[in-house]
Structure formats: C-alpha cells, structure tokens
Motif scaffolding. Structure first.
Motif, PDB file in Angstrom:
ATOM      1  N   ALA A 258     -38.641  25.411  -6.439  1.00  0.00           N
ATOM      2  CA  ALA A 258     -38.244  24.177  -7.375  1.00  0.00           C
ATOM      3  C   ALA A 258     -37.164  24.537  -8.228  1.00  0.00           C
ATOM      4  O   ALA A 258     -37.130  25.511  -9.010  1.00  0.00           O
ATOM      5  CB  ALA A 258     -39.202  23.641  -7.948  1.00  0.00           C
ATOM      6  N   GLU A 259     -36.280  23.798  -8.581  1.00  0.00           N
ATOM      7  CA  GLU A 259     -35.208  24.013  -9.656  1.00  0.00           C
ATOM      8  C   GLU A 259     -36.022  23.547 -10.925  1.00  0.00           C
ATOM      9  O   GLU A 259     -35.927  22.294 -11.452  1.00  0.00           O
ATOM     10  CB  GLU A 259     -34.048  23.189  -9.448  1.00  0.00           C
ATOM     11  CG  GLU A 259     -33.085  23.694 -10.572  1.00  0.00           C
ATOM     12  CD  GLU A 259     -31.882  22.337 -10.686  1.00  0.00           C
ATOM     13  OE1 GLU A 259     -30.787  22.896 -11.295  1.00  0.00           O
ATOM     14  OE2 GLU A 259     -31.832  21.208 -10.354  1.00  0.00           O
ATOM     15  N   ASP A 283     -36.038  29.517 -12.164  1.00  0.00           N
ATOM     16  CA  ASP A 283     -35.965  29.011 -13.739  1.00  0.00           C
ATOM     17  C   ASP A 283     -34.793  29.644 -14.311  1.00  0.00           C
ATOM     18  O   ASP A 283     -33.981  30.444 -13.891  1.00  0.00           O
ATOM     19  CB  ASP A 283     -37.354  29.609 -14.284  1.00  0.00           C
ATOM     20  CG  ASP A 283     -37.468  31.055 -14.532  1.00  0.00           C
ATOM     21  OD1 ASP A 283     -36.701  31.681 -13.633  1.00  0.00           O
ATOM     22  OD2 ASP A 283     -38.054  31.486 -15.427  1.00  0.00           O
ATOM     23  N   PHE A 284     -34.666  29.153 -15.532  1.00  0.00           N
ATOM     24  CA  PHE A 284     -33.420  29.271 -16.160  1.00  0.00           C
ATOM     25  C   PHE A 284     -33.392  30.130 -17.545  1.00  0.00           C
ATOM     26  O   PHE A 284     -32.695  29.857 -18.356  1.00  0.00           O
ATOM     27  CB  PHE A 284     -32.559  27.994 -16.330  1.00  0.00           C
ATOM     28  CG  PHE A 284     -32.480  27.405 -14.977  1.00  0.00           C
ATOM     29  CD1 PHE A 284     -31.426  27.664 -14.292  1.00  0.00           C
ATOM     30  CD2 PHE A 284     -33.332  26.322 -14.635  1.00  0.00           C
ATOM     31  CE1 PHE A 284     -30.951  27.310 -12.978  1.00  0.00           C
ATOM     32  CE2 PHE A 284     -33.043  25.951 -13.065  1.00  0.00           C
ATOM     33  CZ  PHE A 284     -32.086  26.466 -12.701  1.00  0.00           C
ATOM     34  N   LYS A 314     -41.253  38.052 -18.689  1.00  0.00           N
ATOM     35  CA  LYS A 314     -41.291  37.110 -17.506  1.00  0.00           C
ATOM     36  C   LYS A 314     -42.016  38.108 -16.321  1.00  0.00           C
ATOM     37  O   LYS A 314     -42.874  37.798 -15.598  1.00  0.00           O
ATOM     38  CB  LYS A 314     -40.089  36.715 -17.063  1.00  0.00           C
ATOM     39  CG  LYS A 314     -39.987  35.737 -15.986  1.00  0.00           C
ATOM     40  CD  LYS A 314     -38.624  35.255 -15.562  1.00  0.00           C
ATOM     41  CE  LYS A 314     -38.566  35.298 -14.120  1.00  0.00           C
ATOM     42  NZ  LYS A 314     -37.422  34.527 -13.816  1.00  0.00           N
ATOM     43  N   GLN A 315     -41.415  39.231 -16.226  1.00  0.00           N
ATOM     44  CA  GLN A 315     -41.939  40.127 -15.008  1.00  0.00           C
ATOM     45  C   GLN A 315     -43.431  40.654 -15.210  1.00  0.00           C
ATOM     46  O   GLN A 315     -44.372  40.608 -14.492  1.00  0.00           O
ATOM     47  CB  GLN A 315     -40.969  41.367 -15.338  1.00  0.00           C
ATOM     48  CG  GLN A 315     -39.572  41.275 -14.438  1.00  0.00           C
ATOM     49  CD  GLN A 315     -39.972  40.802 -13.049  1.00  0.00           C
ATOM     50  OE1 GLN A 315     -40.483  41.548 -12.278  1.00  0.00           O
ATOM     51  NE2 GLN A 315     -39.384  39.901 -12.659  1.00  0.00           N
ATOM     52  N   GLU A 316     -43.736  40.958 -16.602  1.00  0.00           N
ATOM     53  CA  GLU A 316     -45.227  41.293 -16.911  1.00  0.00           C
ATOM     54  C   GLU A 316     -46.162  40.463 -16.593  1.00  0.00           C
ATOM     55  O   GLU A 316     -47.055  40.399 -15.791  1.00  0.00           O
ATOM     56  CB  GLU A 316     -45.552  41.938 -18.320  1.00  0.00           C
ATOM     57  CG  GLU A 316     -44.774  43.102 -18.558  1.00  0.00           C
ATOM     58  CD  GLU A 316     -45.042  43.706 -19.695  1.00  0.00           C
ATOM     59  OE1 GLU A 316     -44.471  43.109 -20.838  1.00  0.00           O
ATOM     60  OE2 GLU A 316     -45.935  44.764 -19.729  1.00  0.00           O
ATOM     61  N   LEU A 317     -45.683  39.195 -16.985  1.00  0.00           N
ATOM     62  CA  LEU A 317     -46.691  37.922 -16.725  1.00  0.00           C
ATOM     63  C   LEU A 317     -46.939  37.528 -15.322  1.00  0.00           C
ATOM     64  O   LEU A 317     -47.752  36.826 -14.774  1.00  0.00           O
ATOM     65  CB  LEU A 317     -46.246  36.750 -17.658  1.00  0.00           C
ATOM     66  CG  LEU A 317     -46.475  37.102 -19.188  1.00  0.00           C
ATOM     67  CD1 LEU A 317     -45.771  35.857 -20.068  1.00  0.00           C
ATOM     68  CD2 LEU A 317     -47.916  37.261 -19.403  1.00  0.00           C
ATOM     69  N   ALA A 318     -45.982  37.767 -14.654  1.00  0.00           N
ATOM     70  CA  ALA A 318     -45.819  37.285 -13.235  1.00  0.00           C
ATOM     71  C   ALA A 318     -46.779  38.132 -12.236  1.00  0.00           C
ATOM     72  O   ALA A 318     -47.130  37.803 -11.225  1.00  0.00           O
ATOM     73  CB  ALA A 318     -44.354  37.388 -12.633  1.00  0.00           C
ATOM     74  N   PHE A 324     -41.493  34.613  -8.598  1.00  0.00           N
ATOM     75  CA  PHE A 324     -40.226  33.847  -9.113  1.00  0.00           C
ATOM     76  C   PHE A 324     -39.270  34.083  -7.999  1.00  0.00           C
ATOM     77  O   PHE A 324     -39.308  35.147  -7.077  1.00  0.00           O
ATOM     78  CB  PHE A 324     -39.844  34.416 -10.443  1.00  0.00           C
ATOM     79  CG  PHE A 324     -40.732  33.916 -11.655  1.00  0.00           C
ATOM     80  CD1 PHE A 324     -40.158  32.821 -12.144  1.00  0.00           C
ATOM     81  CD2 PHE A 324     -41.694  34.633 -12.056  1.00  0.00           C
ATOM     82  CE1 PHE A 324     -40.732  32.330 -13.338  1.00  0.00           C
ATOM     83  CE2 PHE A 324     -42.144  34.304 -13.251  1.00  0.00           C
ATOM     84  CZ  PHE A 324     -41.840  32.957 -13.789  1.00  0.00           C
ATOM     85  N   THR A 325     -38.076  33.301  -8.098  1.00  0.00           N
ATOM     86  CA  THR A 325     -37.201  33.592  -7.444  1.00  0.00           C
ATOM     87  C   THR A 325     -35.962  34.198  -8.511  1.00  0.00           C
ATOM     88  O   THR A 325     -35.808  33.460  -9.395  1.00  0.00           O
ATOM     89  CB  THR A 325     -36.441  32.197  -6.620  1.00  0.00           C
ATOM     90  OG1 THR A 325     -37.275  31.810  -5.766  1.00  0.00           O
ATOM     91  CG2 THR A 325     -35.224  32.494  -5.865  1.00  0.00           C
ATOM     92  N   ASN A 326     -35.217  35.416  -8.088  1.00  0.00           N
ATOM     93  CA  ASN A 326     -34.607  35.945  -9.063  1.00  0.00           C
ATOM     94  C   ASN A 326     -33.230  36.007  -8.466  1.00  0.00           C
ATOM     95  O   ASN A 326     -32.836  36.139  -7.428  1.00  0.00           O
ATOM     96  CB  ASN A 326     -34.902  37.644  -8.940  1.00  0.00           C
ATOM     97  CG  ASN A 326     -36.377  37.854  -9.500  1.00  0.00           C
ATOM     98  OD1 ASN A 326     -36.747  36.827 -10.359  1.00  0.00           O
ATOM     99  ND2 ASN A 326     -37.076  38.671  -8.967  1.00  0.00           N
TER     100      ASN A 326
END
Ligand code: GLC
Ligand code: CA
Length: 564
Positions: A258-259, A283-284, A314-318, A324-326
């Motif tokens: 999803a965008e 995500d943006f 973001k990395q730690e929480l994921a 995520f799509t990086n």
C-alpha cells in the motif's frame, strides 16, 4: 512476526518500472510493454525478482496513467492485453513476478462509470462518486485538492459538485457504496487470473472521506484548507481495507504494497502485519526532505543526523512484527542522489553507499528505474518544459505565495516529481537508446556519461555494485539473516554515519555507511570478514576503523560476544 509464517515475497528484490519512460520499441516516443519484455534479461541479470509497473491501463494520461478510464484494458500506447500476459509469462520464465498498480481511489473522468454518472445524477453510477450539493453557488466546502485548487468541481448546469482529491480529471470513487466496492474486487480478480503476483495499491489511504458540511478556517492565500484527518487514513477506513483484503486480496498468495503512511506504530500489525490489510507498505517518513532545503544547506552531516533517528526508530519498531518496503526513489520524487548528496559530491562512492544504507535493512528493497545507474535530476530553464499538472499547480502556488517566477522555478527544479520521469538511459546512442522517435519527455543530456550499457561493461560501475548488493542479499548463507534478522542501530554517535546490525540467534552482520565527504573514525575491535565494500580497502588499526568519505561496508562478525 513469526518466522514460521514465511512468505515468498519476504525475500523479494523489487524494481519499479515507470512504463512511459522505460523503453520505446515502436518509436512513438513512449515506453511500452515490448520494451519491458526486451529488458527482462537485464533485470534478471541484476537479480530482480519482482517488478512493479506504474499504471498501464487505458487512460487519457492526464496523470500519466493514474487516471484510469478502463481497468480491464491495457492502454494502446503501452500495448495490448495479450502483450501484457506475454510479459507476465516471459517474466515468470526468468523468475520475476509482476505487480500492477491498483488505482482505486479515483478513476478518470473518461471512465464509463463517470460518464454515466454525469448523464444521470440520480442514477446508480452517480453513487459511484462523491457528489454533493453546492452551498450558495459555492463548493460544498473549502477542501483543497492535493494537486492544488478546490477539491470540488462543479457539474455543469447543476448546483452539484464532485470531489477530486487529485486533478479535476480524477474524480474520487465513493467507497461508501457497496456496489462500487464489488466492482473493484472484480478488477482485482480479473488481473490475478492473468497470473499477476499482486499490486502496489495507489493512494489507498484516501478512500475514506469524512465530509465537512462547513468551510473550515483557511490555511493559505487560496482560501482553501487541507484537512488530512478527513481524507487520509480517516477514521473508519479499516472497514474498507479489511473488506478489500477479505474479498479480493486474500484469495491468492499475493504481494500487496500500500502507498500509505501508518503513523501510529501501534497500528502496524493491523495494517501490514501477518494478517494485516496489506503485505507491506511504502511509507514516506523520509521523502519530504532534501539536502537542498535551506534547513540542511547542503550539509550532509546535518542532513544525515536529522534523518537517522527516523530511520532507526522505524527499524527497531518493525523487528519481528512487520515488513516495510524500503526505497529511496519513486516516480513521485526527485532522484535520491539529488536529495541525499550535495551536487558536487555525486559520484560512484556516494551513490553506492546510498544504496547500501537502505538495501540491507529489514524489509523489501525496491530500486526505481535508473537509480541503479545513478541517474540524476534534470532541472529545466522554463516552467513550460514540465508536463506534469501537479508540478504546474505547485508552481502557481509559489507565485501566489509571492515568489518571483525565477524563485518559483528554482524551487520546482529541486522538488518536482518529473525529475525522476526522464527516459531511462540505456546507452550513448541518440535519446540514450530509449527511442528512435521523439521522446515524450526530454532525455537528460548527461546520457553519454551515465548509461546502462557502459556500466554493464565496467566491473567497477554502480550498476555492478547494485548487482553485488543483490547477490549478497540472496547468498544462501546470509539470506535468512537479511530477511528475518533483527535490525539494530549501531554507532549511533558517529555523526554522518548510518550503521546497523542484522542479527539472528547465531549470525550477525554490520552495515556501516558513511554518508558524508569526511573520513569518520569509529571504534571497532571485533573480528570480522568483509562481505561488501565500495572501496578497495578498509583501514583498520588498533581497534579503530576509518570509514573514507562515502565509504560503506558490510561486515560479518566472527565472534558474537564481543562486548558490544
Ligand atoms: C499516487 C501516485 C501518483 C499519482 C497519485 C494519484 O500518489 O504515486 O503518481 O499522481 O497517486 O493517483
Ligand atoms: Ca512505444
């Protein structure tokens, strides 16, 4: 996230194709499906396993395909439905899966549904769109379109208006109508039957609208207002997203990205966890910033230090939760090199370390066409050289805010999304080998220096570095670590460096990326093996490691209990 729930797409290596600008084969100046087929071997050679193609459905191309007039037809400028099916098959032969862009927040005004809606405002199809009565000859409220101007367009001869969060030619669909939703699920099914592997889901955070019956206080000189909470991830959207998953997506083992931003980490599982609405999201959190902004003033250390906490958080929480799509580039952004690196320092080292910085994080890495050869922005001398409506609207907004034409153009050159839409630079032949006709959008004149062919033949090229990154990610010895290992911030104090470990129970690698033009010394006394290095050597003595300007390394640590 439980590793027991492995999915094929967890290990995907993605590549985005912007079809208009990829490869033209019939010399009408527009990239096409045969052009994509022609380059499948190149994508395979690079190591790509999934391609996302920006919209290729029938479209009047007001927003280059993001305005669809028939979901079930391929636009003739790109080819035929048969050619698209051939593309899927040819890709499959090379181990590549295909994602389409699913644009279901809005259609084109040329869509049959919209035409019928306009013919009969009391009919069934009028309920497919968001139509409201105007107030005293004024739009229903003062919402602003994301592409500038009022979000409402008057329906001629009536006092009614239709909503368009994007351009006037992109009327928003009314997701409150169950009949419309059923139609959309059929579209998903239609393409999945053709062998598609999934979708990138466009603008999906906007499908829920909470209508304001009154004007709100304006937030700009245009008298309009942007009220995100009413039409971006608005309250109640989960009902629609859940139904979309259950009625359309969950029928097959597909990848859906999803965008959308999901700002609140507490809701990540709901949106893209194991049983989320989507497989993953684009995500943006990082895309609004450019080193060219006055706040950063082309100072890479300042820029990186600003970005770092966002990346790390973001990395730690994921970890163990979501994928995520990086990415660093797409068709809506200027080129990443221009956003991350001071202009005079753009080159092999800065470009390769920029790739390394995001490529080994937890999540699906995606490359945008041209990124792998280091394509850069192509600023224009006049506003007329731009085609994109949103770009022109933004330019007008700047003038309205009091900028001179020159100032407005400077700003547009820095931030406009057409920067990334110049044709792909394949070789040093006219028009970079993109077309033998007249390209729909001007080719960056730097193509004799920056092109695919020349880099393909050069083992020291950026292209071949990307290839090495992909090979490392796919190396059976490390693959699971890169896919499922935790991503843990490292050397947080080293200014201008973004470093992280990828860690599993019995393996650990470190990624150290110096994103500045200064050498940086860090303490590092563990035993390691170099898995990847964008320099030929790595200076290390007495427990100190020196990262050269824009040096990036991936190290495998030999002893796990090294006290760090
Ligand atoms: C998405 C697309 C963008 C398009 C918009 C409207 O943001 O990425 O290119 O203009 O949706 O469809
Ligand atoms: Ca063509």
């Amino acid at each position: 996230m439980d590793v027991k729930n492995k999915k094929w797409w967890h290990e995907a290596i993605g590549y985005q194709i912007y079809p208009k600008s990829f490869q033209d084969t019939n010399n009408d100046g527009i990239g096409d499906i045969p052009g994509m087929i022609e380059h499948l071997d190149d994508l395979k050679d690079l190591g790509i396993t999934v391609i996302w193609i920006s919209p290729i459905n029938l479209s009047p191309m007001v927003d280059h395909g993001y305005d669809i007039s028939d979901y079930l037809q391929i636009d003739p400028s790109f080819g035929t439905n048969e050619e698209f099916e051939l593309l899927i098959q040819e890709a499959e032969k090379r181990g590549i899966k295909v994602l389409m862009d699913l644009v279901i927040n809005h259609t084109s005004t040329q869509h049959e549904w919209f035409k019928r809606a306009m013919e009969d405002l009391d009919g069934e199809y009028a309920k497919y769109y968001v139509i409201q009565e105007g107030r005293d000859d004024q739009p229903p409220n003062n919402w602003r379109s994301m592409f500038g101007g009022s979000a409402w367009e008057k329906i001629a001869g009536t006092n009614k208006y239709y909503l368009h969060l994007f351009t006037v030619e992109q009327p928003d669909l009314n997701w409150e109508n169950p009949a419309l939703r059923q139609e959309l699920y059929k579209i998903v099914e239609f393409w999945l039957e053709k062998g598609l592997a999934g979708f990138r889901v466009d603008a999906i955070s906007h499908i829920k609208k909470i209508y304001d019956e009154e004007n709100l206080p304006s937030d700009g000189p245009d008298g309009l207002v942007t009220v995100w909470e009413n039409y971006r991830d608005a309250k109640g959207i989960g009902e629609f997203l859940g139904e979309l998953r259950d009625m359309a997506f969950s029928k097959q083992d597909i990848l859906t990205i999803a965008e959308m931003d999901v700002v609140d980490p507490e809701r990540w599982e709901e949106y893209f966890g194991d049983n989320g609405y989507f497989s993953s999201i684009f995500d943006f959190y990082h895309t609004a910033y450019t080193i060219q902004d006055k706040t950063f003033d082309n100072d890479s250390e300042k820029f990186v230090e600003f970005l770092k906490p966002l990346v790390y958080k973001k990395q730690e929480l994921a970890n163990d939760r979501v994928f995520f799509t990086n990415f660093v580039e797409n068709h809506d952004l200027p080129r990443a090199l221009n956003r991350f690196i001071p202009k005079e320092e753009i080159g092999y080292h800065s470009a390769s370390v920029l790739g390394m910085f995001y490529f080994f994080m937890r999540g699906i890495p995606v490359i945008y066409q041209g990124q792998e050869i280091g394509m850069v922005d192509y600023p224009k001398d006049t506003i007329d050289e731009y085609i994109d409506l949103a770009t022109h609207n933004n330019y007008q907004d700047y003038l309205l805010k009091g900028l001179t034409e020159k100032e407005a153009l400077t700003q547009i050159n820095i931030e406009n999304r057409e920067n990334s839409r110049t044709p792909m630079q394949w070789n040093d032949q006219p028009n970079a080998g993109f077309t033998e006709g007249t390209p729909w959008f001007a080719v960056n004149p730097n193509y004799p220096e920056i092109n695919y062919q020349q880099q393909k033949d050069d083992p020291k090229s950026l292209l071949n570095f990307y290839k090495k990154m992909i090979q490392l990610r796919k190396n059976p010895e490390y693959k699971d670590l890169f896919v499922y290992g935790k991503s843990i911030p490292d050397f947080v104090e080293a200014a201008g460096v973004i470093a992280y470990q990828r860690k599993s129970a019995d393996q650990m690698i470190s990624a150290l990326c110096n994103l500045t033009n200064q050498a940086v010394v860090v303490e590092y006394d563990a035993e390691f093996e170099i898995l990847l290095n964008n320099y030929t050597e790595l200076k290390q003595a007495a427990g100190l490691m020196t990262l050269q300007p824009y040096q990036g390394v991936i190290l495998e640590e030999k002893s796990l209990d090294n006290g760090k």
